[in-house]
Design an enzyme around this catalytic site. Structure first.
Site, short mmCIF file in Angstrom:
data_model
loop_
_atom_site.label_atom_id
_atom_site.label_comp_id
_atom_site.label_asym_id
_atom_site.label_seq_id
_atom_site.Cartn_x
_atom_site.Cartn_y
_atom_site.Cartn_z
CG HIS A 274 11.83 -16.73 -28.22
ND1 HIS A 274 12.50 -17.18 -27.11
CD2 HIS A 274 10.60 -17.32 -28.19
CE1 HIS A 274 11.72 -18.02 -26.45
NE2 HIS A 274 10.56 -18.11 -27.07
CG ASP A 325 10.23 -19.79 -22.86
OD1 ASP A 325 9.07 -20.23 -22.80
OD2 ASP A 325 10.84 -19.70 -23.94
ZN ZN Z 1 7.26 -19.01 -24.82
#
Ligand code: ZN
Length: 460
Positions: A274, A325
């Site tokens: 991220h 993800d």
């Molecule tokens: Zn993750």
């Protein structure tokens, strides 16, 4: 023995090649890639443009079963943390057989979409009560079996998770399946090492996040990993949420990425998952260290995380990969489109991923995701180059979105204009065709398994 395929157009690391003879060895690695060739009659021809397969740098396999199930409002201020509550409720119930069925379905979907390898950020270690299984690797084995059955390349990243907040806050009951001491984690890595080697999977480590791993444990587990394999990949969730940045500032006086860069030997082995909320200095310093920024554009959009400053990252020549993800979308093209569109919306500008040397947006995105994804995976999957694994995609040249176009336009249409249909004809792994006419051989049985487990979990 050397195998051959002739491609009129193939996307090589330095751009599109014309009349390319692709050759790979018995180990499934590229032996030679020769441009400007005339194929002999005996050489099979690719039916469309050849692209490198994309490594998926970030997956929590079990979350595939709840994709699309949390799209309703329970509070006016629904956010990441309310999604996480629902995800935990689901994770509480899952057994090893169910995890294997979900992962098998998911990996088939990934392969059909053009993801040829996956990094599993795996934190569901123990049984529903938090007791260690007779074999502590039980849940990891489910993932290894799913990868073997479907043929996808695997980097297994067992997750170290210890606390529910910065400063050593005790874990919640909902986190009992995740928890390990640093010692227990190192024993798990020891147990997994030969199992991964036997399946040609790469073993790494994922300290979950700075809020879940105190500094002492981080140091201990990194030293243990180095003793085992000093080149093993290391992934960590970081700076995904503003609340996490604020909590880190309150705890240490530093932002998460700054803290990590100052307190851990962060280098090219590291993938910062991220890294959405970095300031100007963090962008510069992290890029200089050679890390991969792990971007999960559709998940980050789905969870309302914020927008990664891709432009700034590119100015510092930062490396990046894409991951599905939470699997709200399982499609590299769709994630690349989301990445580019998020930037266009934020900057009110077009063609953000392009630059002076690479004006073609889709090609810039595809090449970037392959190179960064391979680095994060710690496996030789960096595209159509000698020594890398022969993992590739053949686009479908008669798909309505692609028919009659140049190969450059076909790639752009695949990324931006295939309208949720797949324009992929074949996917090859290590020189073996796993997906033909858009379908994996296990498609029906794997999808039925995934659907069945989702129903069981919803009923339970
Ligand atoms: Zn993750």
């Amino acid at each position: 023995m050397i195998s051959h395929l002739f491609a009129e157009h193939a996307l090589l690391p330095d751009g599109w090649g014309r009349d390319v003879l692709l050759q790979w060895n018995e180990q499934g690695q590229w032996h030679a890639i020769l441009k400007g060739q005339t194929p002999g009659d005996h050489v099979p021809r690719a039916t469309g443009p050849v692209l490198p397969g994309v490594p998926n740098f970030h997956s929590h396999a079990f979350q595939r079963a709840l994709a699309g199930l949390t799209e309703y409002r329970s509070h006016a201020s629904d956010c990441f943390w309310s999604w996480r509550t629902l995800m935990y409720r689901f994770a509480e119930k899952l057994n090893p057989e169910q995890l294997e069925a979900i992962a098998t379905g998911l990996y088939v979907e990934m392969l059909e979409a053009g993801f040829t390898s996956v990094c599993e950020f795996h934190y569901l270690h123990h049984d529903a009560q938090g007791h260690v299984y007779a074999d502590p690797a039980e849940m990891s084995l489910s993932l290894l079996r799913a990868a073997k059955r479907t043929g996808i390349g695997l980097t297994l990243l067992p997750v170290l998770y210890q606390t529910s907040g910065f400063g050593g806050v005790a874990p919640t009951p909902g986190q009992c399946r995740f928890i390990n001491s640093a010692e227990a984690m190192l024993r798990l890595l020891d147990r997994l090492r030969p199992l991964c080697q036997a399946e040609s999977a790469r073993l790494g480590l994922a300290p979950h996040s700075l809020r879940a791993v105190p500094p002492d444990s981080l140091q201990e587990v990194l030293a243990g990993l180095d003793a085992m394999d000093a080149t093993a990949p290391i992934h960590i969730h970081i700076a995904e949420q503003r609340a996490e940045v604020d909590a880190c500032l309150a705890w240490s006086g530093q932002r998460p990425v700054s803290w990590l860069l100052d307190h851990a030997p962060v280098d090219e082995r590291w993938c910062l998952v991220h890294a959405t909320h970095m300031d100007a200095q963090e962008h510069q310093r992290a890029a200089q260290r050679g890390v991969v920024a792990g971007l999960c554009p559709t998940t980050e959009a789905n969870l309302g995380d914020g927008i990664f400053e891709f432009n700034t990252w590119q100015i510092h020549k930062g490396k990046w990969g894409i991951g599905s993800d939470s699997h709200i979308t399982v499609h590299p093209a769709e994630d690349l489109m989301m990445l580019e569109y998020s930037q266009r919306l934020a900057l009110r500008q077009r063609n953000v991923a392009a630059n002076a040397t690479q004006p073609d947006v889709a090609e810039a995105l595809w090449q970037g995701a392959v190179a960064g994804g391979a680095q994060a995976a710690g496996r030789p999957v960096a595209g159509l180059a000698v020594g890398q694994q022969a993992d590739f995609i053949v686009l479908d040249p008669v798909h309505p979105a692609l028919a009659g176009l140049s190969p450059e336009m076909m790639l752009a249409s695949h990324v931006f204009a295939s309208s949720r249909t797949s324009a992929i004809a074949q996917v090859w792994l290590s020189g073996q065709p796993l997906v033909q006419e858009g379908r994996h051989a296990l498609h029906d049985v794997a999808m039925a398994g995934l659907v069945q487990v989702r129903s069981q979990l919803l009923k339970g």
